[in-house]
Write a protein that holds these residues in place. Structure first.
Motif, PDB file in Angstrom:
ATOM      1  N   ASN A  99     -98.712 -42.818   5.913  1.00 30.76           N
ATOM      2  CA  ASN A  99     -98.038 -43.457   4.658  1.00 30.76           C
ATOM      3  C   ASN A  99     -97.723 -42.446   3.907  1.00 30.76           C
ATOM      4  OD1 ASN A  99     -96.788 -44.489   2.552  1.00 30.76           O
ATOM      5  ND2 ASN A  99     -98.551 -45.961   2.415  1.00 30.76           N
ATOM      6  N   MET A 100     -96.515 -41.539   3.988  1.00 30.88           N
ATOM      7  CA  MET A 100     -96.340 -40.236   3.067  1.00 30.88           C
ATOM      8  C   MET A 100     -96.498 -40.493   1.470  1.00 30.88           C
ATOM      9  SD  MET A 100     -96.605 -38.026   5.214  1.00 30.88           S
ATOM     10  CE  MET A 100     -95.948 -37.101   6.477  1.00 30.88           C
ATOM     11  N   ASP A 104    -104.416 -43.108   2.523  1.00 31.67           N
ATOM     12  CA  ASP A 104    -104.927 -44.453   2.709  1.00 31.67           C
ATOM     13  C   ASP A 104    -106.485 -44.204   3.409  1.00 31.67           C
ATOM     14  OD1 ASP A 104    -102.798 -45.539   2.107  1.00 31.67           O
ATOM     15  OD2 ASP A 104    -102.066 -46.031   4.098  1.00 31.67           O
ATOM     16  N   ILE A 105    -107.530 -45.070   2.886  1.00 34.05           N
ATOM     17  CA  ILE A 105    -108.791 -45.340   3.775  1.00 34.05           C
ATOM     18  C   ILE A 105    -108.464 -46.152   4.695  1.00 34.05           C
ATOM     19  CG2 ILE A 105    -111.112 -45.990   3.307  1.00 34.05           C
ATOM     20  CD1 ILE A 105    -110.677 -43.393   1.757  1.00 34.05           C
ATOM     21  N   ALA A 106    -108.702 -45.861   5.873  1.00 28.35           N
ATOM     22  CA  ALA A 106    -108.461 -46.616   7.150  1.00 28.35           C
ATOM     23  C   ALA A 106    -109.893 -46.835   8.043  1.00 28.35           C
ATOM     24  CB  ALA A 106    -107.530 -46.160   8.026  1.00 28.35           C
ATOM     25  N   ILE A 107    -109.919 -47.887   8.760  1.00 31.08           N
ATOM     26  CA  ILE A 107    -111.188 -47.916   9.517  1.00 31.08           C
ATOM     27  C   ILE A 107    -110.594 -48.054  11.241  1.00 31.08           C
ATOM     28  CG2 ILE A 107    -112.973 -49.371  10.626  1.00 31.08           C
ATOM     29  CD1 ILE A 107    -113.357 -50.178   7.651  1.00 31.08           C
ATOM     30  N   ALA A 120    -105.064 -48.116  -0.205  1.00 33.94           N
ATOM     31  CA  ALA A 120    -104.369 -47.032  -0.417  1.00 33.94           C
ATOM     32  C   ALA A 120    -104.830 -46.347  -1.552  1.00 33.94           C
ATOM     33  CB  ALA A 120    -102.768 -47.368  -0.896  1.00 33.94           C
ATOM     34  N   GLY A 121    -104.500 -44.826  -1.475  1.00 33.70           N
ATOM     35  CA  GLY A 121    -105.079 -44.039  -2.580  1.00 33.70           C
ATOM     36  C   GLY A 121    -106.523 -43.605  -2.754  1.00 33.70           C
ATOM     37  N   GLY A 122    -106.952 -43.256  -1.384  1.00 30.55           N
ATOM     38  CA  GLY A 122    -108.250 -42.759  -1.647  1.00 30.55           C
ATOM     39  C   GLY A 122    -108.506 -41.766  -0.711  1.00 30.55           C
ATOM     40  N   VAL A 123    -109.877 -41.145  -0.742  1.00 33.82           N
ATOM     41  CA  VAL A 123    -110.350 -39.914   0.155  1.00 33.82           C
ATOM     42  C   VAL A 123    -111.693 -39.935   0.140  1.00 33.82           C
ATOM     43  CG1 VAL A 123    -108.237 -38.502  -0.081  1.00 33.82           C
ATOM     44  CG2 VAL A 123    -110.158 -38.155  -1.599  1.00 33.82           C
ATOM     45  N   ALA A 124    -112.352 -39.243   1.240  1.00 29.26           N
ATOM     46  CA  ALA A 124    -113.790 -38.986   1.301  1.00 29.26           C
ATOM     47  C   ALA A 124    -114.578 -40.435   1.395  1.00 29.26           C
ATOM     48  CB  ALA A 124    -114.462 -38.314  -0.003  1.00 29.26           C
ATOM     49  N   PRO A 125    -114.038 -41.152   2.430  1.00 33.10           N
ATOM     50  CA  PRO A 125    -114.927 -42.300   2.575  1.00 33.10           C
ATOM     51  C   PRO A 125    -116.185 -42.240   2.925  1.00 33.10           C
ATOM     52  CG  PRO A 125    -113.365 -41.914   4.547  1.00 33.10           C
ATOM     53  CD  PRO A 125    -113.309 -41.076   3.546  1.00 33.10           C
ATOM     54  N   ALA A 157    -115.354 -53.571   3.240  1.00 35.78           N
ATOM     55  CA  ALA A 157    -114.753 -53.095   4.386  1.00 35.78           C
ATOM     56  C   ALA A 157    -113.639 -53.865   4.833  1.00 35.78           C
ATOM     57  CB  ALA A 157    -115.777 -52.888   5.639  1.00 35.78           C
ATOM     58  N   ASP A 158    -113.461 -54.946   4.376  1.00 33.18           N
ATOM     59  CA  ASP A 158    -112.228 -55.747   4.785  1.00 33.18           C
ATOM     60  C   ASP A 158    -111.063 -55.622   3.633  1.00 33.18           C
ATOM     61  OD1 ASP A 158    -112.821 -57.156   2.484  1.00 33.18           O
ATOM     62  OD2 ASP A 158    -113.241 -59.060   3.485  1.00 33.18           O
ATOM     63  N   GLY A 159    -111.287 -54.685   2.742  1.00 31.37           N
ATOM     64  CA  GLY A 159    -110.275 -54.205   1.774  1.00 31.37           C
ATOM     65  C   GLY A 159    -110.226 -55.093   0.506  1.00 31.37           C
ATOM     66  N   SER A 160    -111.120 -56.147   0.245  1.00 27.91           N
ATOM     67  CA  SER A 160    -111.448 -56.991  -0.681  1.00 27.91           C
ATOM     68  C   SER A 160    -112.359 -56.233  -1.776  1.00 27.91           C
ATOM     69  CB  SER A 160    -111.635 -58.403  -0.596  1.00 27.91           C
ATOM     70  OG  SER A 160    -112.909 -58.344   0.064  1.00 27.91           O
TER      71      SER A 160
END
Length: 193
Positions: A99-100, A104-107, A120-125, A157-160
């Motif tokens: 997503n340019m 996003d933090i993804a799993i 969205a909007g994160g790094v270094a998980p 981890a579920d995004g909540s």
């Protein structure tokens, strides 16, 4: 970049665009993957069978240490940050730039399936020891002057349940969070910028 296997018998290193594995005494060096980028960091799975890394051609990927089989997690060449493995070695948290508009933090599962955005909007998980939460560095918190600042966050981890843990309002970076073994504390590097 370098990372130790959990049992301490081997370590992995990115050098000259290849991902190599060596014995702890430096012997037995062998390349397990090519097109490796140092900027993505490397993360050895807790069970010692896989390494998460940035593949310049395939983006964030997982390589099986013994076979060299590379599994891309997304279909786009991404910039990357060090990945974080769930304690059971089945899932990996990573930064996805598909997503340019945001990173996003993804799993995703280690076999490349089930990739989903957590936030969205994160790094270094960084997965918590029980894999129920992810600590990360945000890049979307507005500072006093309207400039975005980076703060330390935790999300389920579920995004909540996203929570900002720092409110220093500085323009520095809250990098590379790491959980204590019991999951009660998080240490991170702070760079004043």
């Amino acid at each position: 970049d370098v990372d130790w296997s959990r049992d301490g018998t081997r370590f992995a290193v990115v050098a000259e665009n290849s991902l190599d594995v060596l014995s702890s005494d430096g012997s037995g060096r062998r390349t397990v993957a090519g097109s490796a980028g140092w900027d993505g960091g490397i993360a050895w799975s807790p069970d010692g069978t896989r390494i998460g890394y940035l593949n310049f051609d395939k983006g964030p990927s997982v390589v099986e240490v013994e076979t060299g089989n590379v599994v891309p997690l997304v279909g786009l060449r991404n910039m990357a940050w060090r990945m974080s493995w769930a304690p059971d070695s089945r899932a990996v948290a990573f930064v996805n730039y598909e997503n340019m508009a945001s990173n996003d933090i993804a799993i995703g599962q280690a076999d490349g399936s089930g990739v989903r955005t957590v936030i969205a909007g994160g790094v270094a998980p960084s997965f918590s020891p029980d894999a129920s939460r992810i600590a990360y560095q945000s890049n979307r918190d507005p500072g006093a002057g309207g400039r975005l600042v980076t703060e330390l966050h935790v999300v389920n981890a579920d995004g909540s349940g996203n929570r900002r843990l720092t409110t220093n309002g500085r323009t520095g970076a809250a990098d590379y969070p790491s959980w204590s073994p019991d999951g009660s504390l998080i240490v991170f590097a702070y760079n004043k910028g």
